[in-house]
Design an enzyme around this catalytic site. Structure first.
Site, PDB file in Angstrom:
ATOM      1  N   HIS A   1       0.846  -1.199   0.000  1.00 24.09           N
ATOM      2  CA  HIS A   1       0.000   0.000   0.000  1.00 24.09           C
ATOM      3  C   HIS A   1       0.886   1.255   0.000  1.00 24.09           C
ATOM      4  CE1 HIS A   1      -2.646  -2.946   2.300  1.00 24.09           C
ATOM      5  NE2 HIS A   1      -3.440  -2.599   1.308  1.00 24.09           N
TER       6      HIS A   1
ATOM      7  N   ASP B   1      -3.270  -7.567  -7.303  1.00 22.18           N
ATOM      8  CA  ASP B   1      -4.661  -7.953  -7.591  1.00 22.18           C
ATOM      9  C   ASP B   1      -4.887  -7.709  -9.079  1.00 22.18           C
ATOM     10  OD1 ASP B   1      -5.988  -8.288  -4.701  1.00 22.18           O
ATOM     11  OD2 ASP B   1      -4.544  -6.668  -4.654  1.00 22.18           O
TER      12      ASP B   1
HETATM   13  P1  AMP Z   1      -6.386  -3.901  -0.358  1.00 26.21           P
HETATM   14  O1  AMP Z   1      -6.212  -3.093   0.896  1.00 26.21           O
HETATM   15  O2  AMP Z   1      -5.928  -5.318  -0.214  1.00 26.21           O
HETATM   16  O3  AMP Z   1      -7.736  -3.745  -0.984  1.00 26.21           O
HETATM   17  O4  AMP Z   1      -5.367  -3.266  -1.393  1.00 26.21           O
HETATM   18  C1  AMP Z   1      -5.402  -1.903  -1.729  1.00 26.21           C
HETATM   19  C2  AMP Z   1      -4.521  -1.681  -2.918  1.00 26.21           C
HETATM   20  O5  AMP Z   1      -3.188  -2.068  -2.612  1.00 26.21           O
HETATM   21  C3  AMP Z   1      -4.956  -2.518  -4.138  1.00 26.21           C
HETATM   22  O6  AMP Z   1      -4.823  -1.735  -5.315  1.00 26.21           O
HETATM   23  C4  AMP Z   1      -3.984  -3.655  -4.105  1.00 26.21           C
HETATM   24  O7  AMP Z   1      -3.754  -4.233  -5.370  1.00 26.21           O
HETATM   25  C5  AMP Z   1      -2.732  -2.963  -3.598  1.00 26.21           C
HETATM   26  N1  AMP Z   1      -1.802  -3.956  -3.031  1.00 26.21           N
HETATM   27  C6  AMP Z   1      -2.099  -4.917  -2.124  1.00 26.21           C
HETATM   28  N2  AMP Z   1      -1.009  -5.685  -1.885  1.00 26.21           N
HETATM   29  C7  AMP Z   1      -0.020  -5.191  -2.666  1.00 26.21           C
HETATM   30  C8  AMP Z   1       1.354  -5.556  -2.879  1.00 26.21           C
HETATM   31  N3  AMP Z   1       1.910  -6.586  -2.254  1.00 26.21           N
HETATM   32  N4  AMP Z   1       2.068  -4.826  -3.755  1.00 26.21           N
HETATM   33  C9  AMP Z   1       1.504  -3.782  -4.412  1.00 26.21           C
HETATM   34  N5  AMP Z   1       0.228  -3.388  -4.257  1.00 26.21           N
HETATM   35  C10 AMP Z   1      -0.521  -4.081  -3.398  1.00 26.21           C
END
Ligand code: AMP
Length: 287
Positions: free
Chosen positions: A37, A156
């Site tokens: 994030h 994702d």
């Molecule tokens: P989430 O909180 O899981 O909904 O993720 C929020 C954003 O962070 C989404 O656009 C995810 O794809 C991105 N994200 C989650 N994990 C990662 C990671 N390991 N590397 C890069 N972006 C990430």
């Protein structure tokens, strides 16, 4: 850094900044923040005057048997991280604020319908209604924030593809950036759900990224038949994890399965380690 819960208040504050020609970068999240994030936040900080991060565990993207209730919500800790990262606004809406009409998913917009073809396979097959929920919340967030740029993670992959497709049909003129997956030192893709893993499961989870890297290695070494490395990798992965939902090589844009090698491909997997569902993917470029 200011925390705002009311969407109207956020719109008012951002409206004033936009009138002063400030650019707004937006990073939507569900919180339980990690370096993945924060990499998106840093990119937004670099490219925009103002960065807005939303933290909202979106009920409509979880299935009835999924982890909505137990999803981690460490808001204090997240706020400290975002303040350190010099974010300007955290938007923390309530489910009632986001869904005054209730949680039932009805009436997808034409922009959402245009993206539906990307939601049928991979995760979409195993999480019915998930991407509809994602599109609904992202469209609402885009409508509230109306940023110049929005940032998503390649971790994702299917979600990013669906949002990019939906965005083409929205009137907001938002430029979408999809940033590389941030990994732990040993290769495990960072995820808020990794904290569910026991130490023993954490060790077995390593097989997920290793499997994807192995498939890429074989194809880059000249393997022409895509079925062979996939079925070998599937068999091997199943020895470490508890179940494999899918392991597929698809076209990076249409997300349709590939049988022949092409310039750019993506290999993706979803599997369970214990009760934790993990997803990961790797891009394969043959030229
Ligand atoms: P989430 O909180 O899981 O909904 O993720 C929020 C954003 O962070 C989404 O656009 C995810 O794809 C991105 N994200 C989650 N994990 C990662 C990671 N390991 N590397 C890069 N972006 C990430």
């Amino acid at each position: 850094m200011k925390q705002i819960t009311d969407s109207k208040q956020l719109q008012d504050v951002l409206g004033k900044l936009k009138r002063r020609r400030k650019t707004i970068g937006f990073v939507p999240t569900m919180g339980a923040l990690h370096e993945g994030h924060l990499s998106l936040v840093r990119k937004s900080r670099k490219q925009n005057d103002i960065t807005v991060v939303s933290i909202f565990v979106n009920p409509t993207q979880f299935g009835p048997k999924e982890d909505f209730k137990k999803y981690p919500r460490p808001l204090r800790k997240d706020s400290v991280l975002l303040k350190k990262a010099e974010v300007n606004f955290i938007f923390t809406p309530t489910p009632e604020g986001m869904y005054p009409e209730g949680l039932e998913k009805k009436g997808l917009s034409p922009a959402m319908k245009a993206a539906l073809s990307l939601t049928k396979n991979l995760c979409g097959k195993f999480r019915p209604g998930h991407f509809e929920g994602v599109m609904i919340v992202v469209e609402k967030l885009f409508r509230i924030v109306q940023p110049s740029r929005a940032y998503f993670g390649a971790k994702d992959y299917q979600q990013a593809a669906v949002i990019q497709k939906m965005n083409e049909g929205l009137p907001f003129k938002i430029k979408i950036y999809v940033e590389p997956t941030i990994r732990e030192k040993d290769g495990l893709a960072m995820s808020s759900r990794n904290q569910y893993l026991s130490p023993e499961e954490r060790k077995r989870a390593l097989a997920v990224s290793q499997t994807l890297f192995e498939v890429r290695r074989k194809i880059l070494a000249g393997e022409k038949n895509l079925k062979k490395p996939i079925s070998e990798a599937h068999r091997k992965l199943a020895l470490s994890v508890d179940s494999v939902q899918y392991l597929e090589i698809v076209d990076p844009e249409t997300l349709k399965p590939l049988s022949k090698v092409q310039k750019k491909m993506v290999v993706l997997t979803a599997c369970y380690v214990g009760k934790t569902r993990l997803i990961d993917n790797v891009i394969i470029r043959t030229s």
